[in-house]
Scaffold this active site. Structure first.
Site, short mmCIF file in Angstrom:
data_model
loop_
_atom_site.label_atom_id
_atom_site.label_comp_id
_atom_site.label_asym_id
_atom_site.label_seq_id
_atom_site.Cartn_x
_atom_site.Cartn_y
_atom_site.Cartn_z
N ASP A 1 -20.65 25.87 46.14
CA ASP A 1 -20.39 24.50 46.60
C ASP A 1 -19.32 24.45 47.69
OD1 ASP A 1 -22.14 23.14 44.73
OD2 ASP A 1 -20.73 23.78 43.19
N HIS B 1 -15.85 29.28 38.71
CA HIS B 1 -17.22 29.18 38.22
C HIS B 1 -17.26 29.65 36.78
CE1 HIS B 1 -21.58 29.86 37.89
NE2 HIS B 1 -21.70 29.05 38.91
N HIS C 1 -21.60 19.39 36.50
CA HIS C 1 -22.68 20.33 36.86
C HIS C 1 -23.00 20.20 38.35
CE1 HIS C 1 -26.01 22.93 36.82
NE2 HIS C 1 -26.91 22.20 36.19
#
Length: 382
Positions: A319, A264, A224
């Protein structure tokens, strides 16, 4: 029964929410009807938290009062600071230190006797958590460096104040605005694992401290939180090698390594948050070291244009660019996930209180696959 099994609750609707919505095919994220682009470019983190918690963007007076209420709650008890110092001395992980800090906050809660269904009190408690998390995190990092914590600055917003408490120096406008945007981009994202964890805890009518602590725990898992740290470590590995980023990625994929920051669970196209952080990374590169921006854009170009990953539904996520942005801001790599948590407090609190307005204990079932009709044997005969 097996046909009804949804591993990981994939595609299962468990609640209604007005907080955020994701269109994974279009690459669209909205908070209460506002696109993430508009909010990140035009609002502050405090405005966005107000929006998530109160359902509308604040006017100037509402924002001033809300900001003041957060600023008044920034200081943490000396006992919390002492615990952060002990954990730093013990070389504890930052996310574990944050988990402890949030849990400790409740010991000094002025409304500790409020009833669980007093959502107004829970909202005020959530505000105190959001205000104190940056202070505790910055103090922990200062203690790790053998330095004393820096008191919160009364005139700085939450984002700029965190950078100030972390370094002791007021950030310039670019750094402050960049970090504020990063917090906005991470404030909420539907029923992700940590938000759902917070909601499950909240559905028992446990207090908001328990719910946020649970969110921190869920976010600490590498599946996560933590991907931006993985991205930065890969970028550093590439920088230290003698290979062109394209060649490094080619070699890594041939060895079976996964390139972090791509793919994702929801988005099939480029994460809209990644687009915004890419712009900020470019701005930071113009005034500092451009190599991190150059490496990330080279990797993205190679994997998207030459390898066609986007056509396969594998595109850069938030990210992929947040890691290098944080690094350019001078933030330690292992503080990236705690910063994620610092931002996501806004979403956790918002979702818990929204769910509790029409609460039903979350209690799913599991499909039993164990043996049947076992014969019990007394212990003396086993």
């Amino acid at each position: 029964m097996a046909d009804d099994l949804k591993k990981g609750l994939e595609g299962v609707l468990v609640a209604e929410s007005e907080l955020s919505s994701i269109d994974g095919d279009e690459g669209r994220l909205i908070y209460r009807g506002y696109t993430i682009d508009d909010l990140a470019r035009g609002a502050s983190y405090e405005e966005v938290v107000y929006l998530l918690w109160h359902g509308h963007l604040p006017n100037e007076d509402e924002l001033a009062a809300f900001t003041e209420s957060i600023n008044e709650e920034r200081r943490v008890h000396d006992d919390v600071l002492a615990t952060m110092e002990r954990l730093a001395d013990a070389d504890e992980q930052p996310m574990a230190a944050l988990r402890t800090a949030v849990s400790m906050f409740s010991a000094y809660e002025p409304e500790v006797d409020a009833e669980p269904d007093d959502l107004g009190a829970s909202l005020r408690k959530g505000r105190r958590i959001a205000a104190k998390v940056p202070t505790a995190l910055a103090a922990f990092e200062r203690y790790r460096l053998g330095e004393e914590p820096v008191d919160p600055h009364p005139d700085l917003g939450l984002a700029a104040n965190f950078l100030y408490m972390l370094t002791g120096d007021e950030p310039d406008d670019v750094a402050a605005e960049t970090f504020d945007q990063a917090l906005i981009l991470h404030a909420d994202h539907g029923l992700n694992a940590s938000t759902f964890t917070s909601m499950v805890i909240g559905s028992t009518m446990a207090d908001i401290y328990s719910a946020v602590t649970g969110g921190v725990c869920a976010l600490s898992g590498p599946l996560h939180g933590g991907a931006n740290q993985d991205v930065m470590e890969v970028l550093m590995e590439i920088d230290e090698s003698d290979l062109d980023p394209r060649d490094w990625v080619e070699q890594a994929t041939e060895e079976g390594r996964r390139i972090p920051g791509f793919g994702h669970r929801v988005y099939n196209v480029k994460d809209p948050r990644a687009k915004i952080l890419q712009e900020r990374s470019e701005e930071l590169a113009e005034t500092g070291d451009s190599k991190w921006y150059d490496i990330t854009t080279t990797i993205e170009g190679y994997l998207t244009d030459e390898k066609g990953l986007v056509e396969k539904g594998i595109a850069p996520n938030v990210d992929f660019y947040s890691g290098s942005v944080y690094y350019q801001l001078g933030i330690p790599i292992d503080m990236y996930t705690p910063i994620f948590a610092m931002s996501r407090v806004g979403g956790w609190v918002g979702h818990v209180l929204e769910y509790q307005e029409d609460n039903r204990l979350i209690r799913p079932r599991a499909q039993y696959t164990g043996p049947e009709d076992q014969e019990f044997v007394p212990i003396e005969d086993r």
